[in-house]
Scaffold this motif. Structure first.
Motif, mmCIF file in Angstrom:
data_model
loop_
_atom_site.group_PDB
_atom_site.id
_atom_site.type_symbol
_atom_site.label_atom_id
_atom_site.label_comp_id
_atom_site.label_asym_id
_atom_site.label_seq_id
_atom_site.Cartn_x
_atom_site.Cartn_y
_atom_site.Cartn_z
ATOM 1 N N ASP A 1 44.901 51.064 34.978
ATOM 2 C CA ASP A 1 43.445 51.178 34.900
ATOM 3 C C ASP A 1 42.757 50.818 36.206
ATOM 4 O O ASP A 1 41.675 51.305 36.503
ATOM 5 C CB ASP A 1 42.924 50.266 33.782
ATOM 6 C CG ASP A 1 43.560 50.623 32.456
ATOM 7 O OD1 ASP A 1 43.528 51.810 32.097
ATOM 8 O OD2 ASP A 1 44.128 49.719 31.807
ATOM 9 N N ILE B 1 41.564 42.078 33.507
ATOM 10 C CA ILE B 1 42.229 42.103 32.206
ATOM 11 C C ILE B 1 41.532 41.172 31.212
ATOM 12 O O ILE B 1 41.304 41.528 30.049
ATOM 13 C CB ILE B 1 43.720 41.758 32.380
ATOM 14 C CG1 ILE B 1 44.394 42.939 33.074
ATOM 15 C CG2 ILE B 1 44.378 41.441 31.043
ATOM 16 C CD1 ILE B 1 45.819 42.727 33.448
ATOM 17 N N GLY C 1 38.516 42.593 29.652
ATOM 18 C CA GLY C 1 38.719 43.834 28.920
ATOM 19 C C GLY C 1 38.462 45.061 29.765
ATOM 20 O O GLY C 1 38.482 46.184 29.272
ATOM 21 N N HIS D 1 43.591 47.320 30.833
ATOM 22 C CA HIS D 1 44.796 46.904 30.103
ATOM 23 C C HIS D 1 45.920 46.624 31.087
ATOM 24 O O HIS D 1 46.681 45.684 30.945
ATOM 25 C CB HIS D 1 45.235 48.002 29.125
ATOM 26 C CG HIS D 1 44.441 48.015 27.868
ATOM 27 N ND1 HIS D 1 44.381 46.941 27.025
ATOM 28 C CD2 HIS D 1 43.647 48.971 27.327
ATOM 29 C CE1 HIS D 1 43.598 47.212 26.004
ATOM 30 N NE2 HIS D 1 43.119 48.449 26.170
ATOM 31 N N ASN D 2 46.022 47.501 32.056
ATOM 32 C CA ASN D 2 47.060 47.356 33.071
ATOM 33 C C ASN D 2 46.422 47.387 34.445
ATOM 34 O O ASN D 2 45.637 48.278 34.744
ATOM 35 C CB ASN D 2 48.076 48.503 32.969
ATOM 36 C CG ASN D 2 48.764 48.527 31.628
ATOM 37 O OD1 ASN D 2 49.265 47.508 31.167
ATOM 38 N ND2 ASN D 2 48.766 49.681 30.988
ATOM 39 N N THR E 1 49.313 42.972 32.782
ATOM 40 C CA THR E 1 49.011 43.696 31.564
ATOM 41 C C THR E 1 48.462 42.736 30.512
ATOM 42 O O THR E 1 48.663 41.524 30.592
ATOM 43 C CB THR E 1 50.279 44.393 31.027
ATOM 44 O OG1 THR E 1 50.000 44.944 29.753
ATOM 45 C CG2 THR E 1 51.433 43.432 30.896
ATOM 46 N N SER E 2 47.771 43.294 29.540
ATOM 47 C CA SER E 2 47.272 42.446 28.452
ATOM 48 C C SER E 2 48.288 42.371 27.317
ATOM 49 O O SER E 2 48.071 41.652 26.352
ATOM 50 C CB SER E 2 45.928 42.970 27.941
ATOM 51 O OG SER E 2 46.046 44.335 27.620
ATOM 52 N N ASP E 3 49.396 43.125 27.409
ATOM 53 C CA ASP E 3 50.455 43.039 26.394
ATOM 54 C C ASP E 3 51.305 41.805 26.676
ATOM 55 O O ASP E 3 51.795 41.626 27.787
ATOM 56 C CB ASP E 3 51.364 44.275 26.447
ATOM 57 C CG ASP E 3 50.568 45.547 26.227
ATOM 58 O OD1 ASP E 3 49.588 45.488 25.469
ATOM 59 O OD2 ASP E 3 50.926 46.569 26.838
#
Lengths: 144, 117, 332
Positions: free
Chosen positions: C74, C120, C123, C126-127, C170-172
């Motif tokens: 992103d 991140i 928001g 995400h990446n 990342t947000s993962d």
């Protein structure tokens, strides 16, 4: 510790350059380059050049050789060892010009090479000619 | 003998530059301008000539020699042409060296490429 | 507010990748770098292009490690040492990823970490990819002399690292997380010697570490390493002394990327490595990878930058410095 004390602390702990060894290396390097010049002078004189003209031929030869050594990446190795001994002879002057010219080639022959050719050597010519003009004025008005 | 003299004197003239490098952190270009200006002064004062006769290339290969060439050129030009020699003499004397170094540098830039050691 | 830590809750480090030059590969960390190149031109025409090519390759390598493509990212932010940050802009050009150029001299990678994390956290992404690079040859041109010019250097001088490090955030939830950060303030110790940047930066590094210690309520003991960017041997010893005088002794946990990347005995690098590529290539390759293997748990990365330019040095100005701290922690 304020900034003044800090500066003194930083200075006090700085490792000093090995000045005696450096001076010895500079002496050997500078001496060798001048010896090479003298050998060339002897050669040119033997070939029939007058003692008056030989120095110019020697300087031109050294400028040529210094350029080649710079191009093959050897002159900066000499300078790493010899420091001031590689800087002061005319070869150091030629090295500064050749190195600036070569590296700036990527910006073009006019705007790169030509513009940057005197980047390091320029001050020598500027101050040399300026000093010679001042000397000329003195010589002209007050005689030699 | 002339070879030994050139070696010893040429080497000795480089030592002050090394001391300046190590002691003062002066930039190279400042040291070199100092050498050239000193060469003009020594040449102008008439000290340089006798010294060069003695030391040979030990005297004219270091940058002092370049300064001396400038001073000598000015002196000769004033002697033969008068006041205009103040302006014409210096570079006339040094013309061969400067032109050769300039032209060759352009040539090198066409032949060689910068490399990391 | 200004002395509080920036706390992050959902920023994770998915992958990291480092590409370096020949001299760096010949150093003690050779086994850790992802790739290296023996040609200082990286197959390009100029050193400036070479630096961009190095970063471009490294970003592509990073994404392939994570099995991502440009379309998955992103935002990308990074920087380098060249005028107007061109090496980075050319590296990111053609990726189509929204781009932010950063400048913090050698602290740039820490800026990139914080910037990516903020995207991140808010928001906004995400990446996100953060990266920084430097190249010995282009930096020599920028700051000093032509390569073939015979100049000499003092023992306190440092050697610019040819290297690029890129990090995929990342947000993962995954292996390593970015826990918090502290933005440094400019510290000017009135050092004017551009050949002793370590001394100029040591004050900033110490200031940030001490502020971090105060803000974190003395969590310092839990760090396996407190890693400075590129103080070099000279600057690192000074920083350790400054910290000791303030009552903080980190001992052997206090390390410096500029000292780790080269072999001071065998490689002619004076005080050590420096440059925006120094911490960016070493941190991921050497520290984060060991974190992923479970050898270490928490590190504090303190990116240090000497904010000079060639003209400010000639104008005899002082060298302001800055240091940003970022805490990385392994997720169990």
């Amino acid at each position: 510790m304020d900034n003044k004390q800090y500066g003194e602390y930083v200075k006090s702990r700085e490792k000093r350059s090995p000045i005696v060894k450096n001076c010895f290396n500079a002496f050997i390097t500078g001496g060798t380059i001048c010896l090479a010049g003298e050998l060339l002078a002897f050669g040119y004189e033997s070939a029939g050049a007058s003692a008056e003209d030989a120095p110019l031929y020697v300087l031109l030869t050294l400028i040529l050789l210094s350029g080649v050594f710079t191009g093959i990446g050897f002159y900066d190795k000499i300078a790493k060892f010899g420091g001031g001994g590689a800087l002061v002879p005319i070869t150091g002057f030629a090295n500064a010009m050749a190195a600036s010219a070569t590296e700036s080639r990527t910006e073009g022959l006019v705007n790169g090479t030509a513009v940057n050719l005197y980047r390091i050597a320029g001050p020598v010519i500027v101050f040399g000619t300026s000093a010679s003009v001042i000397y000329g004025v003195i010589y002209y008005f007050f005689g030699g | 003998m002339r070879f030994l003299r050139a070696f010893l004197i040429g080497g000795a003239l480089c030592v002050p530059a090394q001391i300046l490098i190590d002691k003062t952190k002066l930039m190279n270009s400042r040291i070199l301008t100092g050498y050239v200006v000193l060469g003009v002064i020594l040449g102008g004062a008439g000290i340089y000539g006798a010294f060069a006769d003695f030391a040979g290339s030990g005297a004219y290969v270091p940058l002092f020699g370049f300064g001396n060439t400038l001073a000598k050129g000015v002196k000769e030009a004033i002697d033969s042409d008068g006041a205009i020699g103040i302006l014409t003499g210096g570079l006339t004397g040094a013309a061969a060296g400067i032109t050769a170094a300039t032209f060759l540098s352009v040539l090198w830039s066409l032949i060689f490429k910068s490399r990391q050691k | 507010m200004r002395d509080a830590l920036l706390e992050f809750s959902k920023t994770f480090l998915k992958a990291e990748c480092s590409t370096v030059g020949k001299k760096e590969y010949e150093g003690p960390l050779s086994d850790y770098f992802d790739s290296w190149e023996k040609d200082e031109y990286f197959g390009c025409r100029s050193f400036d292009e070479a630096e961009s090519e190095m970063s471009r390759r490294n970003i592509n390598f990073l994404l392939s490690k994570a099995r991502y493509s440009y379309g998955d990212i992103d935002v990308i932010c990074g920087g380098d040492l060249l005028n107007q940050c061109v090496a980075t802009s050319f590296a990111a050009s053609g990726t189509g990823i929204p781009y932010f150029g950063l400048y913090g001299a050698c602290s740039t990678i820490a800026e990139a970490f914080i910037c990516s994390a903020l995207f991140i956290e808010t928001g906004g992404a995400h990446n996100a990819v953060g990266f920084a690079s430097s190249h010995f040859c282009s930096a020599e041109r920028q700051y000093r002399f032509p390569l073939e010019y015979g100049s000499t250097r003092t023992p306190t001088a440092q050697n610019t690292v040819t290297g690029s490090g890129a990090y995929l955030f990342t947000s993962d939830r995954c292996g390593v997380r970015v826990k918090n950060a502290l933005i440094g303030r400019i510290i000017d110790k009135e050092i004017t010697d551009a050949n002793n940047m370590g001394a100029a930066m040591a004050g900033a590094a110490a200031d940030t570490v001490l502020r971090y210690r105060a803000a974190s309520k003395d969590e310092m003991d839990s760090f396996d390493y407190i890693i400075t960017g590129d103080l070099g041997r000279e600057g690192h010893e000074i920083a350790a002394e400054l910290l000791r005088r303030q009552g903080f002794t980190a001992g052997s946990r206090f390390v410096d990327c500029g000292m780790l990347i080269y072999d001071a005995e065998k490689q002619d690098v004076h005080s050590g490595g420096s440059g925006a590529g120094c911490m960016s290539s070493v941190l991921g390759a050497y520290f984060i990878s060991r974190m992923r293997r479970g050898e270490i748990k928490r590190i504090l990365a303190v990116g240090t930058g000497a904010l000079l330019n060639p003209n400010s040095v000639l104008q005899k100005k002082t060298i302001p410095a800055v240091a940003h701290a970022v805490c990385f922690e392994r997720e169990d």
